[in-house]
Design a protein around this motif. Structure first.
Motif, PDB file in Angstrom:
ATOM      1  N   ALA A   1      43.694  47.150  41.733  1.00 13.67           N
ATOM      2  CA  ALA A   1      44.776  46.930  40.775  1.00 13.67           C
ATOM      3  C   ALA A   1      44.356  45.962  39.675  1.00 13.67           C
ATOM      4  O   ALA A   1      44.645  46.176  38.489  1.00 13.67           O
ATOM      5  CB  ALA A   1      46.018  46.402  41.505  1.00 13.67           C
ATOM      6  N   ALA A   2      43.653  44.884  40.072  1.00 11.13           N
ATOM      7  CA  ALA A   2      43.185  43.924  39.077  1.00 11.13           C
ATOM      8  C   ALA A   2      42.179  44.555  38.138  1.00 11.13           C
ATOM      9  O   ALA A   2      42.185  44.302  36.926  1.00 11.13           O
ATOM     10  CB  ALA A   2      42.585  42.709  39.778  1.00 11.13           C
ATOM     11  N   SER A   3      41.306  45.408  38.687  1.00 13.58           N
ATOM     12  CA  SER A   3      40.305  46.078  37.863  1.00 13.58           C
ATOM     13  C   SER A   3      40.972  46.980  36.829  1.00 13.58           C
ATOM     14  O   SER A   3      40.597  46.982  35.645  1.00 13.58           O
ATOM     15  CB  SER A   3      39.376  46.904  38.758  1.00 13.58           C
ATOM     16  OG  SER A   3      38.490  47.682  37.987  1.00 13.58           O
TER      17      SER A   3
ATOM     18  N   ALA B   1      44.209  45.091  46.076  1.00 14.54           N
ATOM     19  CA  ALA B   1      44.423  44.079  45.046  1.00 14.54           C
ATOM     20  C   ALA B   1      43.280  44.085  44.038  1.00 14.54           C
ATOM     21  O   ALA B   1      43.504  43.918  42.831  1.00 14.54           O
ATOM     22  CB  ALA B   1      44.552  42.701  45.691  1.00 14.54           C
ATOM     23  N   ALA B   2      42.052  44.300  44.521  1.00 22.31           N
ATOM     24  CA  ALA B   2      40.897  44.356  43.624  1.00 22.31           C
ATOM     25  C   ALA B   2      40.981  45.557  42.694  1.00 22.31           C
ATOM     26  O   ALA B   2      40.703  45.455  41.494  1.00 22.31           O
ATOM     27  CB  ALA B   2      39.606  44.382  44.434  1.00 22.31           C
TER      28      ALA B   2
ATOM     29  N   LEU C   1      36.058  44.104  36.958  1.00 23.82           N
ATOM     30  CA  LEU C   1      36.071  43.612  38.339  1.00 23.82           C
ATOM     31  C   LEU C   1      35.755  44.791  39.246  1.00 23.82           C
ATOM     32  O   LEU C   1      36.259  45.899  39.028  1.00 23.82           O
ATOM     33  CB  LEU C   1      37.441  43.010  38.664  1.00 23.82           C
ATOM     34  CG  LEU C   1      37.608  42.289  40.002  1.00 23.82           C
ATOM     35  CD1 LEU C   1      38.664  41.189  39.874  1.00 23.82           C
ATOM     36  CD2 LEU C   1      38.007  43.248  41.119  1.00 23.82           C
TER      37      LEU C   1
ATOM     38  N   ALA D   1      33.417  39.717  39.265  1.00 26.66           N
ATOM     39  CA  ALA D   1      34.115  39.869  37.998  1.00 26.66           C
ATOM     40  C   ALA D   1      33.160  39.490  36.885  1.00 26.66           C
ATOM     41  O   ALA D   1      32.396  38.526  37.012  1.00 26.66           O
ATOM     42  CB  ALA D   1      35.351  38.971  37.955  1.00 26.66           C
TER      43      ALA D   1
ATOM     44  N   PRO E   1      43.629  37.145  41.880  1.00 26.05           N
ATOM     45  CA  PRO E   1      44.504  38.048  42.654  1.00 26.05           C
ATOM     46  C   PRO E   1      43.854  38.559  43.944  1.00 26.05           C
ATOM     47  O   PRO E   1      44.547  38.783  44.939  1.00 26.05           O
ATOM     48  CB  PRO E   1      44.749  39.209  41.676  1.00 26.05           C
ATOM     49  CG  PRO E   1      44.519  38.625  40.320  1.00 26.05           C
ATOM     50  CD  PRO E   1      43.415  37.626  40.504  1.00 26.05           C
ATOM     51  N   VAL E   2      42.544  38.714  43.918  1.00 24.70           N
ATOM     52  CA  VAL E   2      41.841  39.182  45.110  1.00 24.70           C
ATOM     53  C   VAL E   2      41.843  38.085  46.170  1.00 24.70           C
ATOM     54  O   VAL E   2      42.110  38.331  47.357  1.00 24.70           O
ATOM     55  CB  VAL E   2      40.402  39.595  44.760  1.00 24.70           C
ATOM     56  CG1 VAL E   2      39.707  40.184  45.989  1.00 24.70           C
ATOM     57  CG2 VAL E   2      40.387  40.596  43.615  1.00 24.70           C
TER      58      VAL E   2
ATOM     59  N   LEU F   1      39.584  35.589  37.116  1.00 27.11           N
ATOM     60  CA  LEU F   1      39.760  37.027  37.301  1.00 27.11           C
ATOM     61  C   LEU F   1      39.798  37.407  38.774  1.00 27.11           C
ATOM     62  O   LEU F   1      40.414  38.400  39.149  1.00 27.11           O
ATOM     63  CB  LEU F   1      38.636  37.788  36.599  1.00 27.11           C
ATOM     64  CG  LEU F   1      38.586  37.680  35.066  1.00 27.11           C
ATOM     65  CD1 LEU F   1      37.409  38.498  34.532  1.00 27.11           C
ATOM     66  CD2 LEU F   1      39.881  38.140  34.436  1.00 27.11           C
TER      67      LEU F   1
ATOM     68  N   ALA G   1      44.009  46.750  35.634  1.00 29.83           N
ATOM     69  CA  ALA G   1      44.767  45.960  34.669  1.00 29.83           C
ATOM     70  C   ALA G   1      43.872  45.400  33.570  1.00 29.83           C
ATOM     71  O   ALA G   1      44.304  45.248  32.423  1.00 29.83           O
ATOM     72  CB  ALA G   1      45.503  44.831  35.385  1.00 29.83           C
ATOM     73  N   LEU G   2      42.616  45.116  33.899  1.00 33.15           N
ATOM     74  CA  LEU G   2      41.713  44.530  32.914  1.00 33.15           C
ATOM     75  C   LEU G   2      41.381  45.498  31.781  1.00 33.15           C
ATOM     76  O   LEU G   2      41.027  45.072  30.684  1.00 33.15           O
ATOM     77  CB  LEU G   2      40.426  44.069  33.598  1.00 33.15           C
ATOM     78  CG  LEU G   2      40.552  42.817  34.473  1.00 33.15           C
ATOM     79  CD1 LEU G   2      39.241  42.552  35.212  1.00 33.15           C
ATOM     80  CD2 LEU G   2      40.950  41.607  33.647  1.00 33.15           C
TER      81      LEU G   2
END
Length: 374
Positions: free
Chosen positions: A210-212, A207-208, A231, A255, A269-270, A266, A214-215
């Protein structure tokens, strides 16, 4: 005392982040008392650390805050060429832990006290020294919360992080957390009878990541490098042996957010991924370890114009590291970064500041206090 003499005294006190700081607070308070300035020692909730606040000049009026942190990072690197807690001179360079980050600025503030005090101020100059900045700006919020009882609403704050005495207008905000996942230990030949904590954490790490990613295509601000929020997972620890199903794993994630973006959001999601594991029998602990907002000061703010005029330097639009300035701005105080030394020397063996940088900063603070009161 000169700024160099004060710096020698300050670096000799190993006020490492996260440890009791009565020694450095007491030294500063005694120095100020020797110049007829009363310091208010403000204990934090930890009980063994404190902020320090003092006022020069009248109590009334919208004053100027000179702010810095008293803590330093550890100096355990084996490649130091001298005692990191004893000032060593080599030509114009002065070596010790904290010289640039940021006891050099503290020394300049204190060295400027006699001249500021003798100036007959019509508006106050406040000294605000904090603790545990290096662990995520954890001390200064307690001091900022007490500003209404300490002074009239301040007009501006100068945070003296090392910037080569070039004003800095903006920085990213930061949030960080420690995640602990607990499962059930067992022999690796019977994983069906255990609960693998590292396997659970793998979902959080995914999840981390993917979030990174996406940013990188999310909201942008081209004044920053990189021009988007970031992130990352910085540490992970878990497992005892290959043939043991691990029952505990700990990771730390951070983040860094451009102005206008919540760094805590941010991490959402994690955190959600970690909390979903609880429904499957995992123990989950989420501990916040840092949270401070971004700084975004307008180039035409009075304190920015004043520093540009005094330094002759074009301000730096933004930096990607964080400081306490964002917290002052969030409290309604125009804040700007401007201090001696170089951030590139910080957190390294043989950290140093130059004598000329101390002298220039002391003169700048004296002139700033006078121009602020003009």
């Amino acid at each position: 005392m000169s700024a160099e003499e004060i710096l020698a005294a300050l670096v000799a006190i190993p006020s490492v982040v996260g440890r009791p700081n009565a020694a450095v607070v007491g030294w500063v308070a005694d120095y100020l008392a020797g110049h007829g300035v009363e310091a208010k020692v403000l204990p934090g909730p930890e009980g063994d650390r404190a902020n320090l606040f003092a006022t020069i000049g009248p109590a009334e009026g919208a004053g100027l805050i000179l702010s810095g942190h008293m803590d330093v990072v550890p100096a355990e690197e084996p490649t130091w060429t001298s005692d990191p807690f004893r000032l060593r001179a080599d030509g114009d360079k002065l070596y010790a832990r904290g010289t640039s980050d940021m006891k050099g600025f503290l020394a300049c503030v204190l060295a400027a006290v006699p001249a500021i005090k003798a100036a007959g101020l019509c508006r106050p100059v406040h000294i605000a020294f904090s603790y545990d900045e290096e662990s995520g700006c954890r001390g200064v919020p307690h001091m900022i919360a007490r500003l209404p009882e300490l002074c009239a609403a301040p007009a501006a704050a100068v945070i003296g992080e090392p910037s080569g005495l070039v004003p800095v207008l903006a920085h990213k905000g930061k949030a960080a957390a420690r995640i602990e996942i607990r499962g059930k230990s067992g022999h690796s030949s019977r994983p069906d009878l255990a609960l693998n904590a590292i396997h659970g954490m793998a979902e959080v790490l995914a999840a981390a990541v993917a979030a990174s990613e996406a940013l990188t295509t999310a909201e942008r601000d081209e004044t920053f490098a990189p021009p988007y929020s970031t992130l990352q997972v910085g540490t992970i620890r878990g497992g005892d042996a290959l043939n043991i199903v691990p029952d505990r794993v700990v990771a730390e994630v951070e983040a860094r957010a451009i102005a206008g973006v919540s760094p805590v959001a941010l991490l959402g999601p994690v955190r959600a991924a970690a909390e979903r594991l609880a429904a499957r029998g995992y123990g989950v602990d989420w501990t916040e370890i840092a949270d401070y907002p971004a700084l975004a000061l307008a180039p035409d703010a009075p304190i920015a114009r004043a520093l540009v005029g005094l330094t002759g330097a074009r301000p730096i639009p933004a930096v990607s590291y964080g400081t306490e300035a964002g917290l002052f701005q969030a409290a309604g105080v125009d804040a700007i970064i401007c201090g001696p030394g170089d951030i590139g020397r910080a957190h390294k063996p043989d950290e140093y500041i130059e004598r000329g940088e101390l002298a220039a900063c002391t003169r700048l603070l004296e002139r700033l206090a006078l121009s602020f009161n003009a």
